[in-house]
Design a protein around this motif. Structure first.
Motif, short mmCIF file in Angstrom:
data_model
loop_
_atom_site.label_atom_id
_atom_site.label_comp_id
_atom_site.label_asym_id
_atom_site.label_seq_id
_atom_site.Cartn_x
_atom_site.Cartn_y
_atom_site.Cartn_z
N ILE A 164 46.13 39.24 29.68
CA ILE A 164 44.90 38.47 29.57
C ILE A 164 44.40 38.62 28.14
CG2 ILE A 164 42.54 38.15 30.42
CD1 ILE A 164 43.44 39.72 32.91
N ALA A 181 41.35 37.43 25.24
CA ALA A 181 40.08 36.79 24.97
C ALA A 181 39.45 37.43 23.75
CB ALA A 181 39.12 36.91 26.16
N SER A 182 38.94 36.61 22.85
CA SER A 182 38.20 37.08 21.68
C SER A 182 38.99 38.10 20.86
CB SER A 182 36.85 37.67 22.10
OG SER A 182 36.12 36.74 22.86
N SER A 238 35.11 42.38 25.78
CA SER A 238 35.25 40.97 25.41
C SER A 238 35.88 40.14 26.52
CB SER A 238 36.09 40.84 24.14
OG SER A 238 37.40 41.33 24.37
N ILE A 239 36.59 40.81 27.43
CA ILE A 239 37.16 40.13 28.60
C ILE A 239 36.22 40.30 29.79
CG2 ILE A 239 39.10 40.09 30.22
CD1 ILE A 239 40.91 40.95 27.89
N ASP A 291 34.24 40.86 33.16
CA ASP A 291 34.60 40.62 34.57
C ASP A 291 35.57 39.46 34.75
OD1 ASP A 291 32.91 38.51 34.07
OD2 ASP A 291 31.47 39.01 35.64
N ARG A 292 35.91 38.76 33.67
CA ARG A 292 36.91 37.68 33.78
C ARG A 292 38.28 38.23 34.16
NH1 ARG A 292 36.03 34.71 28.17
NH2 ARG A 292 35.62 36.87 27.60
N ILE A 293 38.47 39.52 33.98
CA ILE A 293 39.74 40.12 34.38
C ILE A 293 39.94 39.97 35.89
CG2 ILE A 293 38.92 42.50 34.74
CD1 ILE A 293 41.52 43.38 33.27
N LYS A 337 38.72 37.53 37.79
CA LYS A 337 39.03 36.13 38.06
C LYS A 337 40.50 35.87 37.78
CE LYS A 337 37.63 31.41 36.86
NZ LYS A 337 38.97 30.89 36.62
N ALA A 338 41.01 36.41 36.67
CA ALA A 338 42.42 36.21 36.33
C ALA A 338 43.33 36.82 37.40
CB ALA A 338 42.72 36.83 34.97
N SER A 361 42.58 37.30 40.56
CA SER A 361 42.46 36.53 41.81
C SER A 361 43.23 35.22 41.76
CB SER A 361 40.99 36.25 42.13
OG SER A 361 40.45 35.31 41.21
N GLU A 362 43.55 34.74 40.56
CA GLU A 362 44.31 33.49 40.44
C GLU A 362 45.79 33.67 40.77
OE1 GLU A 362 43.55 31.99 36.51
OE2 GLU A 362 41.49 31.41 36.99
#
Length: 197
Positions: free
Chosen positions: A6, A8-9, A30-31, A33-35, A37-38, A40-41
């Motif tokens: 993953i 980001a930034s 910089s990532i 809680d989007r980790i 979401k990634a 769960s995809e």
């Protein structure tokens, strides 16, 4: 094959699906809680482990977002630094090791090795032999010149040694803490550059 990066930034984190749960390596703010979401995809497996590459906040400052039952693994030097820091956003590891250990969980293996303080006491190599992936955070960024002060290394000879140590692994994919994913050729080029420097 179950290994994901993953980005980001300008920061990277890695996670592995194992058939029994997820192993995450690093949690940069910089990532954030989007980790989750990634993850769960690609799987509904729960996160079981979080591995710290080293103690710097910019790489593990979102660790507090993980569930309290997640086992956090780090080299003892990293744990000592975090115990002194007393930072609630960087929880103290629940499991520590000295020099090296192997984490085998489900269908994945991670070899965690402390090669010396190429960047900070406790910084480790994270190696997945099945998929031939090596992650070394703040060692180098493929295709880029070294960050100022040679990535802030406290010991230039340790940084120089770390290139040969990394090249001793059998891997196809190099995951840095910053920048694009690379290969062995990126490490060889960086070694040549720093040697000339």
């Amino acid at each position: 094959d179950g290994v994901f990066v993953i980005s980001a930034s300008g920061y990277n984190a890695m996670f592995l699906t194992t058939g029994q749960g997820v192993i995450v390596v690093d949690a940069p703010p910089s990532i954030g809680d989007r980790i989750f979401k990634a993850i769960s995809e690609v799987t509904d497996e729960p996160v079981k482990y979080l591995v710290y590459s080293h103690a710097h906040r910019d790489h593990i400052g979102a660790a507090h977002l993980f569930q309290p039952n997640v086992e956090i693994i780090a080299e003892k030097n990293t744990a000592d630094i975090l115990a002194t820091a007393n930072d609630p956003e960087r929880p103290i590891p629940t499991t520590t090791f000295v020099d090296n250990t192997t984490l085998t969980f489900g269908n994945k293996t991670l070899q965690l090795t402390y090669p010396g303080q190429y960047h900070q006491r406790g910084n480790i190599f994270i190696y997945n032999p099945e998929q031939k992936v090596l992650m070394a955070v703040d060692q180098l960024s493929p295709g880029e010149v070294p960050w100022k002060h040679l990535a802030g290394t406290p010991e230039v000879p340790a940084l120089m040694r770390s290139y040969d140590q990394a090249l001793g692994y059998e891997f196809d994919v190099y995951v840095p803490g910053h920048g694009k994913v690379g290969t062995k050729e990126d490490i060889s080029l960086q070694r040549e550059y720093v040697t000339d420097l």
